[in-house]
Motif scaffolding. Structure first.
Motif, PDB file in Angstrom:
ATOM      1  N   PHE A 189      -9.003  25.052 -24.978  1.00  0.00           N
ATOM      2  CA  PHE A 189      -8.932  25.101 -23.524  1.00  0.00           C
ATOM      3  C   PHE A 189      -9.924  25.842 -22.774  1.00  0.00           C
ATOM      4  O   PHE A 189     -10.791  26.787 -23.503  1.00  0.00           O
ATOM      5  CB  PHE A 189      -7.641  25.751 -23.027  1.00  0.00           C
ATOM      6  CG  PHE A 189      -6.292  25.114 -23.257  1.00  0.00           C
ATOM      7  CD1 PHE A 189      -5.844  24.433 -22.515  1.00  0.00           C
ATOM      8  CD2 PHE A 189      -5.731  25.257 -24.734  1.00  0.00           C
ATOM      9  CE1 PHE A 189      -4.522  23.689 -22.849  1.00  0.00           C
ATOM     10  CE2 PHE A 189      -4.466  24.507 -24.764  1.00  0.00           C
ATOM     11  CZ  PHE A 189      -3.874  23.784 -23.736  1.00  0.00           C
ATOM     12  N   GLN A 190     -10.589  25.480 -21.629  1.00  0.00           N
ATOM     13  CA  GLN A 190     -11.194  26.389 -20.943  1.00  0.00           C
ATOM     14  C   GLN A 190     -10.645  27.366 -20.187  1.00  0.00           C
ATOM     15  O   GLN A 190      -9.569  27.685 -20.211  1.00  0.00           O
ATOM     16  CB  GLN A 190     -12.170  25.228 -20.066  1.00  0.00           C
ATOM     17  CG  GLN A 190     -12.824  24.290 -20.363  1.00  0.00           C
ATOM     18  CD  GLN A 190     -13.560  23.329 -19.455  1.00  0.00           C
ATOM     19  OE1 GLN A 190     -13.678  23.396 -18.284  1.00  0.00           O
ATOM     20  NE2 GLN A 190     -13.651  22.210 -19.751  1.00  0.00           N
ATOM     21  N   ASP A 192     -10.326  28.230 -17.255  1.00  0.00           N
ATOM     22  CA  ASP A 192      -9.669  28.125 -16.066  1.00  0.00           C
ATOM     23  C   ASP A 192      -8.163  27.249 -16.482  1.00  0.00           C
ATOM     24  O   ASP A 192      -7.440  26.865 -15.815  1.00  0.00           O
ATOM     25  CB  ASP A 192     -10.407  27.026 -15.034  1.00  0.00           C
ATOM     26  CG  ASP A 192     -10.755  25.710 -15.851  1.00  0.00           C
ATOM     27  OD1 ASP A 192     -10.397  25.469 -16.760  1.00  0.00           O
ATOM     28  OD2 ASP A 192     -11.423  25.172 -14.953  1.00  0.00           O
ATOM     29  N   GLY A 193      -8.033  27.250 -17.875  1.00  0.00           N
ATOM     30  CA  GLY A 193      -6.744  26.653 -18.414  1.00  0.00           C
ATOM     31  C   GLY A 193      -7.029  25.044 -18.618  1.00  0.00           C
ATOM     32  O   GLY A 193      -5.937  24.238 -18.977  1.00  0.00           O
ATOM     33  N   ASN A 194      -7.948  24.309 -18.079  1.00  0.00           N
ATOM     34  CA  ASN A 194      -8.069  22.827 -18.442  1.00  0.00           C
ATOM     35  C   ASN A 194      -8.157  22.621 -19.881  1.00  0.00           C
ATOM     36  O   ASN A 194      -9.036  23.301 -20.599  1.00  0.00           O
ATOM     37  CB  ASN A 194      -9.304  22.485 -17.479  1.00  0.00           C
ATOM     38  CG  ASN A 194      -8.895  22.307 -16.027  1.00  0.00           C
ATOM     39  OD1 ASN A 194      -7.841  21.829 -15.830  1.00  0.00           O
ATOM     40  ND2 ASN A 194      -9.940  22.630 -15.199  1.00  0.00           N
ATOM     41  N   ARG A 195      -7.456  21.768 -20.517  1.00  0.00           N
ATOM     42  CA  ARG A 195      -7.910  21.342 -21.819  1.00  0.00           C
ATOM     43  C   ARG A 195      -9.094  20.758 -22.174  1.00  0.00           C
ATOM     44  O   ARG A 195      -9.753  19.894 -21.296  1.00  0.00           O
ATOM     45  CB  ARG A 195      -6.877  20.318 -22.146  1.00  0.00           C
ATOM     46  CG  ARG A 195      -6.611  19.989 -23.653  1.00  0.00           C
ATOM     47  CD  ARG A 195      -5.488  18.887 -24.043  1.00  0.00           C
ATOM     48  NE  ARG A 195      -4.259  19.855 -24.237  1.00  0.00           N
ATOM     49  CZ  ARG A 195      -3.951  20.508 -25.127  1.00  0.00           C
ATOM     50  NH1 ARG A 195      -4.611  20.406 -26.248  1.00  0.00           N
ATOM     51  NH2 ARG A 195      -2.606  20.823 -25.159  1.00  0.00           N
ATOM     52  N   ALA A 196      -9.624  21.192 -23.192  1.00  0.00           N
ATOM     53  CA  ALA A 196     -10.894  20.499 -23.918  1.00  0.00           C
ATOM     54  C   ALA A 196     -10.839  20.109 -25.160  1.00  0.00           C
ATOM     55  O   ALA A 196      -9.629  19.993 -25.479  1.00  0.00           O
ATOM     56  CB  ALA A 196     -11.994  21.807 -23.621  1.00  0.00           C
ATOM     57  N   ASP A 197     -11.730  20.113 -25.908  1.00  0.00           N
ATOM     58  CA  ASP A 197     -11.739  19.404 -27.323  1.00  0.00           C
ATOM     59  C   ASP A 197     -12.793  19.950 -27.793  1.00  0.00           C
ATOM     60  O   ASP A 197     -13.830  20.633 -27.442  1.00  0.00           O
ATOM     61  CB  ASP A 197     -11.524  17.934 -27.218  1.00  0.00           C
ATOM     62  CG  ASP A 197     -12.864  17.275 -26.625  1.00  0.00           C
ATOM     63  OD1 ASP A 197     -13.841  17.604 -26.702  1.00  0.00           O
ATOM     64  OD2 ASP A 197     -12.594  16.068 -26.102  1.00  0.00           O
ATOM     65  N   ALA A 198     -12.591  19.870 -29.363  1.00  0.00           N
ATOM     66  CA  ALA A 198     -13.833  20.385 -30.235  1.00  0.00           C
ATOM     67  C   ALA A 198     -15.186  19.641 -29.909  1.00  0.00           C
ATOM     68  O   ALA A 198     -16.168  20.448 -29.923  1.00  0.00           O
ATOM     69  CB  ALA A 198     -13.426  20.004 -31.657  1.00  0.00           C
ATOM     70  N   THR A 449     -11.004  28.755 -25.350  1.00  0.00           N
ATOM     71  CA  THR A 449      -9.837  29.496 -26.144  1.00  0.00           C
ATOM     72  C   THR A 449      -9.352  28.513 -27.102  1.00  0.00           C
ATOM     73  O   THR A 449      -8.928  27.431 -26.743  1.00  0.00           O
ATOM     74  CB  THR A 449      -8.775  30.113 -25.226  1.00  0.00           C
ATOM     75  OG1 THR A 449      -9.420  31.404 -24.406  1.00  0.00           O
ATOM     76  CG2 THR A 449      -7.627  30.662 -26.009  1.00  0.00           C
ATOM     77  N   ILE A 450      -9.184  28.955 -28.342  1.00  0.00           N
ATOM     78  CA  ILE A 450      -8.459  28.098 -29.400  1.00  0.00           C
ATOM     79  C   ILE A 450      -7.146  28.753 -29.936  1.00  0.00           C
ATOM     80  O   ILE A 450      -7.379  29.759 -30.238  1.00  0.00           O
ATOM     81  CB  ILE A 450      -9.616  27.569 -30.645  1.00  0.00           C
ATOM     82  CG1 ILE A 450     -10.730  27.257 -30.063  1.00  0.00           C
ATOM     83  CG2 ILE A 450      -8.746  26.688 -31.519  1.00  0.00           C
ATOM     84  CD1 ILE A 450     -11.748  26.952 -31.423  1.00  0.00           C
TER      85      ILE A 450
END
Length: 477
Positions: A189-190, A192-198, A449-450
């Motif tokens: 996640f970034q 701001d709580g938005n989901r990201a990826d590897a 954050t992971i």
């Protein structure tokens, strides 16, 4: 699909039941879609006899079927049992041949066609089920061959970076097990709580001059993630350096050969002793070893990032002003500290020590924390100056960008990109990023954050309380 047990008394019921299952789950005429297996019990395969065995029926005389259509999820096993056992010497020899793999493959359509049989069974179900099982065996064998070929072509699971497995595998092999089923585990996640990826994380890391990887020291998965990210960066970036919070300057000579032509002669097995790893209170070196192995293999330089113990002692006795001016400048302690930042840091130190430390000690401990942040920032600048970038391995508190190492790097090298990544253990079953401070209204002080499971550990507060009581008793006596 729920497990079903069909117990039927006659040939009509057997064929009707199987016909229902096949009609619902199996397209006819395609042998590759049949997923069947025969599991004969030992009671099914005694020595052949010329006379029929009239043993009373038991549920051990059964054939287990598991089948599905392409694209479907696996169906639960469906077990078909006859009230009458498989009987007759011919039936026994056929069953034995199926178990030994001696029955030649038959097509699904042929297996599903209940033709006349010479088998001396009172109801013919044995012949039908045996042919069905043979077709399933053939399909399963073909699948097994294809699977083995695919496995041989694919890299070993453990050779695949965990940062990639977070995307590519539904169930990464986490070493920490507590709350591993939390829906956030494996998520990136970034702030701001938005989901990201590897892919997004690694893309950002490859463009940053400074990459900071924050850990919980005793969580093995955090170190595996760090090692995988470092390995990915090493593949894409030349002259990368690693800076470790765990190494003080006085032991810098131990790691000076990394990144030089002498790196091949480094004995990684001896590093733990030479770095006085356990004597200085750091946890199992085996968790950090892969990063040192990657550094040796990829030609990465390794640098100390912490303070020597005598410097920390000077701060504890006389505060920051006790340090020589040139050292205060190097540690970025020559500028007034923001009072709010110091207050936040002091509270963090109090919480980290379970509220057990005397208030008089907290100020000095907060100063020491600021000094360590300054030392790591200076080491990162030095390491990146001689290469294309630097990666910091440190506790998560040091890599937060509001008051940790990133804040100093942005001040002393404002043109450089800095990326902060936190490995964070989930707390119980909470599955909302906002519960961990990742929200647009209150963004976390980390770029990424992971989430990982929580490591198995004893209550650190109890351990600290016991040490302090022991120390108090020793002073009193």
């Amino acid at each position: 699909m729920k497990r079903q047990y069909w117990i039927v008394p006659s040939l009509a019921a057997v064929l009707g039941g199987i016909g229902y299952g096949v009609a619902q789950n199996l397209p006819t005429g395609d042998a590759t879609d049949l997923r069947s297996s025969v599991q004969p019990a030992q009671a099914l395969l005694p020595a052949a006899s010329a006379e029929e065995d009239l043993t009373p029926p038991t549920l051990s005389h059964r054939v287990s079927l598991a089948y599905r259509r392409k694209g479907d999820e696996n169906f639960a096993e469906v077990q078909v049992s006859t009230v009458e056992p498989f009987v007759g010497a011919v039936d026994r020899r056929i069953a034995a041949s199926v178990a030994d793999g001696a029955v030649p493959p038959v097509s699904a359509s042929a297996a599903l066609a209940p033709t006349a049989s010479h088998i001396s069974s009172p109801n013919g179900a044995t012949a039908f089920l045996t042919k069905l099982a043979a077709a399933g065996d053939a399909a399963a064998a073909a699948d097994m061959t294809a699977a083995k070929a695919a496995d041989a072509a694919a890299p070993a699971f453990e050779a695949t970076p965990l940062s990639s497995r977070l995307l590519d595998a539904d169930e990464p092999a986490w070493q920490s097990r507590f709350f591993a089923d939390n829906p956030l585990v494996g998520g990136i996640f970034q702030g701001d709580g938005n989901r990201a990826d590897a892919a997004a994380l690694m893309s950002a890391a490859k463009t940053a001059r400074y990459v900071l990887l924050g850990e919980t020291h005793d969580n093995p998965d955090h170190h595996r993630l760090q090692s995988d990210i470092v390995a990915d960066l090493a593949d894409a970036t030349a002259d990368l350096s690693l800076v470790f919070e765990m190494i003080p300057p006085r032991l810098g000579s131990v790691v000076s050969a990394f990144g030089t032509p002498r790196a091949g002669a480094i004995d990684v097995d001896a590093l733990a002793d030479r770095l006085e790893w356990s004597e200085r209170g750091w946890l199992d070196f085996s968790m950090y070893r892969p990063m040192f192995e990657t550094a040796r293999r990829e030609g990465l330089a390794v640098a100390p990032g912490n303070l020597d113990r005598d410097v920390v002692s000077s701060i504890a006795r006389g505060g920051v002003s006790a340090l020589p001016p040139e050292m205060r400048t190097r540690l970025s302690l020559d500028v007034p500290a923001d009072p709010e930042t110091v207050a936040d840091l002091t509270e963090e130190v109090r919480t980290a020590h379970c509220g057990l430390m005397p208030e008089a000690a907290l100020s000095a401990m907060a100063d020491a924390q600021r000094a360590r942040d300054g030392a790591m920032a200076a080491a990162m600048v030095d390491a990146a100056r001689s290469g294309n970038g630097a990666v910091l391995i440190a506790g998560s508190g040091h890599v937060r960008d509001d008051r940790g190492v990133p804040s100093i790097l942005k001040r002393v090298d404002p043109e450089a990109e800095t990326l902060s990544v936190r490995m964070l253990e989930v707390a119980g079953e909470d599955g909302n990023p906002a519960d961990y401070g990742l929200a647009a209204e209150t963004p976390a002080p980390y770029d990424f954050t992971i989430f990982t499971p929580r490591a198995d550990r004893d209550d650190p507060c109890e351990a600290l309380r016991a040490r302090m009581e022991k120390k108090t008793d020793a002073v009193a006596n």
